[in-house]
Design an enzyme around this catalytic site. Sequence first.
Site, PDB file in Angstrom:
ATOM      1  CD  GLU A  57      44.967  43.231  41.130  1.00  0.00           C
ATOM      2  OE1 GLU A  57      46.067  43.561  40.928  1.00  0.00           O
ATOM      3  OE2 GLU A  57      44.056  42.477  40.607  1.00  0.00           O
ATOM      4  CD  GLU A  74      53.087  45.177  37.133  1.00  0.00           C
ATOM      5  OE1 GLU A  74      52.290  45.803  36.233  1.00  0.00           O
ATOM      6  OE2 GLU A  74      52.655  44.613  38.326  1.00  0.00           O
TER       7      GLU A  74
END
Length: 258
Positions: free
Chosen positions: A44, A55
């Site tokens: 990824e 995040e």
Amino acid sequence: MNKIKDAFQNKKAFIPFITGGDPTLEVTKKLLVAMQEAGADLIEIGIPFSDPIAEGPVIQEADVRALAGGCTIDKLFDTVREVQDQMHVPLVFMTYINPIYTYGKEKFMKRCAECGMAGIIVPDMPFEEKGELAEVCREYGVELISLIAPTSKERIRMIAQEAEGFLYCVSSLGVTGVRKEITTNIRDMISQVREVTDLPCAVGFGISTPKQAAEMAAIADGAIVGSAIVKIVAEHGEDCIPYVAEYVRQMKEGVAAV
């Protein structure tokens, strides 16, 4: 184009994540090749964004570093294309809906196809709105990866029924980041998925040790690790490549031992 299903063919997959352009685009190229050689089955690549709402602080800081270093979507596409011929494992972008629309979704998917991207993950796009990208993804052969979280059985089944590539199983509610332990009943989530599809399931959010990766791979089809790798990059900067490669090797050994 690499097919995502190949990453899970007759094995448990280890899937590392890096932030594109952190610390530099040149290092990103070298990391992709080094992680593949160390045993990564699928990789990824996070597209740095100023508001990465899924995040935690580790990857947020990586996004800031990458953007400050001049990384753009165009430059990241060019970087991936430069190593395209060296890569035999599938590559997947993790990004947000705003950068895709700002760039232009048709142009974005066209460039994904040109540089061999196998899929994209868009964590801030609700399942109910996947139609915004599904058609253009199909047009260019880019698989739209769905995420499932520990929510209701009905929602898990609904998402799983229409998923493609693999299912990204979020181990914990909240943002990405290293966790000492994962308390979600992953086995129950996977069993609910298995009632409606045989698509591979990989578990992410919080995994950082070979033991945790092995525990998740024993239940699912693979383990995803991001923050722990991004921390290594932050610690060692442009000298991070051998350290990341060794970490990936150890994590792959943990997953493969299941």
